[in-house]
Design an enzyme around this catalytic site. Structure first.
Site: not given
Length: 142
Positions: A7-8, A10, A77
């Protein structure tokens, strides 16, 4: 192969896309449950927080990934580190077709209780967009 919802940073065209070596799955996807998606800290790092139930159905992309793909993204992450993300399973749904399917997928997120109350937050947002990357800066392990 596993499925990973991103969602970000990546996502395709975003700052950390080079770390995401998975194969994109066609379609438009969002979380089945509502989650708070915030831009956190001075670097405005996108982060979905748990527990679910507030915020929005977060829009993102879906990827087929193998163990090597996940290992690279887990390093970025910072899985297992104190300030890192967790990789858990959630349900997402395809929303660009009438009878969208629900899928169990991995996602990177953080528990709300581990975010200091003084942390700057922008949101909650439904989607991390290109214009949000203007102030993004964060160095993870790649």
């Amino acid at each position: 192969m596993s499925l990973l919802f991103v969602y970000g940073s990546l996502k395709q065209g975003f700052p950390n896309e080079h770390v995401n070596t998975g194969r994109r799955v066609a379609g438009q996807y969002r979380t089945r449950e509502r989650y708070p998606l915030y831009l956190l800290g001075e670097g405005e790092v996108p982060c979905v927080l748990t527990p679910a139930g507030s915020g929005h159905q977060v829009i993102g992309e879906l990827y087929e990934v193998n163990d090597g793909d996940l290992q690279r993204m887990d390093r970025l992450e910072r899985i297992g580190e104190p300030q890192g993300y967790e990789r858990i399973e959630i349900t997402v749904e395809r929303f660009d077709v009438a009878a969208g399917e629900a899928l169990s997928v991995f996602v990177y997120l953080k528990q709300e209780c581990f975010i200091p109350p003084s942390t700057q937050r922008i949101g909650p947002l439904a989607e991390y967009r290109a214009e949000h990357t203007a102030r993004f800066h964060w160095i993870g392990a790649a």
